[in-house]
Design a protein around this motif. Sequence first.
Motif, PDB file in Angstrom:
ATOM      1  N   THR A   1       0.811  -1.025  -0.006  1.00 56.51           N
ATOM      2  CA  THR A   1       0.009   0.022  -0.012  1.00 56.51           C
ATOM      3  C   THR A   1       0.774   1.470   0.120  1.00 56.51           C
ATOM      4  OG1 THR A   1      -0.174  -0.031   2.545  1.00 56.51           O
ATOM      5  CG2 THR A   1      -1.806  -1.219   1.258  1.00 56.51           C
TER       6      THR A   1
ATOM      7  N   GLU B   1      -4.148 -10.385   5.426  1.00 54.02           N
ATOM      8  CA  GLU B   1      -3.723 -10.286   6.729  1.00 54.02           C
ATOM      9  C   GLU B   1      -2.525  -9.262   6.886  1.00 54.02           C
ATOM     10  OE1 GLU B   1      -5.355 -11.868   9.347  1.00 54.02           O
ATOM     11  OE2 GLU B   1      -6.694 -12.685   7.884  1.00 54.02           O
TER      12      GLU B   1
ATOM     13  N   LEU C   1      -6.859  -3.585   4.303  1.00 55.80           N
ATOM     14  CA  LEU C   1      -6.614  -4.861   4.322  1.00 55.80           C
ATOM     15  C   LEU C   1      -7.543  -5.642   4.073  1.00 55.80           C
ATOM     16  CD1 LEU C   1      -4.426  -4.810   7.633  1.00 55.80           C
ATOM     17  CD2 LEU C   1      -3.479  -5.324   5.598  1.00 55.80           C
ATOM     18  N   GLY C   2      -8.853  -5.324   4.662  1.00 59.08           N
ATOM     19  CA  GLY C   2     -10.114  -6.172   4.277  1.00 59.08           C
ATOM     20  C   GLY C   2     -10.428  -6.031   2.828  1.00 59.08           C
ATOM     21  N   ARG C   3     -10.231  -4.959   2.285  1.00 56.75           N
ATOM     22  CA  ARG C   3     -10.632  -4.947   0.812  1.00 56.75           C
ATOM     23  C   ARG C   3      -9.897  -5.763  -0.058  1.00 56.75           C
ATOM     24  NH1 ARG C   3     -12.634   1.044  -1.222  1.00 56.75           N
ATOM     25  NH2 ARG C   3     -13.949   1.536   0.478  1.00 56.75           N
TER      26      ARG C   3
ATOM     27  N   ARG D   1      -8.196   2.750  11.415  1.00 61.01           N
ATOM     28  CA  ARG D   1      -9.367   2.153  10.514  1.00 61.01           C
ATOM     29  C   ARG D   1      -8.973   2.212   8.925  1.00 61.01           C
ATOM     30  NH1 ARG D   1     -14.225   5.197  13.352  1.00 61.01           N
ATOM     31  NH2 ARG D   1     -12.463   6.725  13.575  1.00 61.01           N
TER      32      ARG D   1
ATOM     33  N   GLN E   1      -8.595  -8.396   1.279  1.00 60.85           N
ATOM     34  CA  GLN E   1      -8.587  -9.808   1.893  1.00 60.85           C
ATOM     35  C   GLN E   1      -7.225 -10.419   2.307  1.00 60.85           C
ATOM     36  OE1 GLN E   1     -11.254 -11.831  -1.203  1.00 60.85           O
ATOM     37  NE2 GLN E   1     -12.712 -11.850   0.404  1.00 60.85           N
TER      38      GLN E   1
ATOM     39  N   ILE F   1      -6.738  -0.857   8.465  1.00 64.73           N
ATOM     40  CA  ILE F   1      -7.905  -2.013   8.475  1.00 64.73           C
ATOM     41  C   ILE F   1      -8.592  -2.212   7.226  1.00 64.73           C
ATOM     42  CG2 ILE F   1      -9.521  -3.152   9.973  1.00 64.73           C
ATOM     43  CD1 ILE F   1      -7.861  -1.958  12.478  1.00 64.73           C
ATOM     44  N   GLU F   2      -9.505  -1.038   6.919  1.00 68.57           N
ATOM     45  CA  GLU F   2     -10.166  -1.260   5.615  1.00 68.57           C
ATOM     46  C   GLU F   2      -9.536  -1.644   4.634  1.00 68.57           C
ATOM     47  OE1 GLU F   2     -13.242  -0.799   3.355  1.00 68.57           O
ATOM     48  OE2 GLU F   2     -13.596  -0.654   5.345  1.00 68.57           O
TER      49      GLU F   2
END
Length: 238
Positions: free
Chosen positions: A7, A179, A173-175, A167, A177, A170-171
């Motif tokens: 990122t 860890e 990482l979630g997008r 956040r 998928q 974390i967002e």
Amino acid sequence: MRPRLLTWDVKGTLLRVRHSVGELYSSEAKLHGVPVEAEALDRSFLAAFRAQDQQFPNYGLGQGLSSQQWWVAMVKHTFRLCGVSDERVLSPLAENLYQGFCSARNWELFDDVKDTLIHCNGLGIRMAVISNFDRRLEQILVNCDLRQHFEFVLTSEDIGTAKPDHRIFIEALGRAQMEPEQATHIGDDVWTDYLPARAVGMESYLISRGEEEPAGANGLVPTAHILHSLQQLRSLLK
């Protein structure tokens, strides 16, 4: 270990503004028949930005503003501090500056960026952007021929919260998928890039072109985590 996701911060990391704010604002003002010195605009911009960001943080999203409304008001405040108060001039001036900021002529890539992004794409590393910017960033990246390198662009306007808030990381990482331990963040700021990325469990590096000790590092960033060129990152990813 080679990360599966990289990122990136943008301003100061991938791109820099080609001219000072004062120069940009002064040039536009002259088109509207208003001569204002660039140096005065630089000073008033800093004062206006601090006031606006304190009263309406993160583009005023929490107070019902859009980023466009936030920037237009900020530009008008900048010019008012320089003695320009005619709303018939201020409104088109501010709107033009807001729209024109997306143009590639206002931005320049650091010399080590393009080859590095191509190299990372070639290695099969997924990439995304995490930036304290408004939604114009998508178009800026398109105009600067960078958007195709990233799966997604995540701005503080999109999320409603800005780095160093965890956040936004974390967002991302979630997008993707992913860890945290599978991801690495690259940015130019100790407090909004390097430290918060590590706080959520990501690897991170600080880009500080030409500086021996980056501003604010103060022993918080090991020498091995400071990149003086993105060429160093390419070496680390081998």
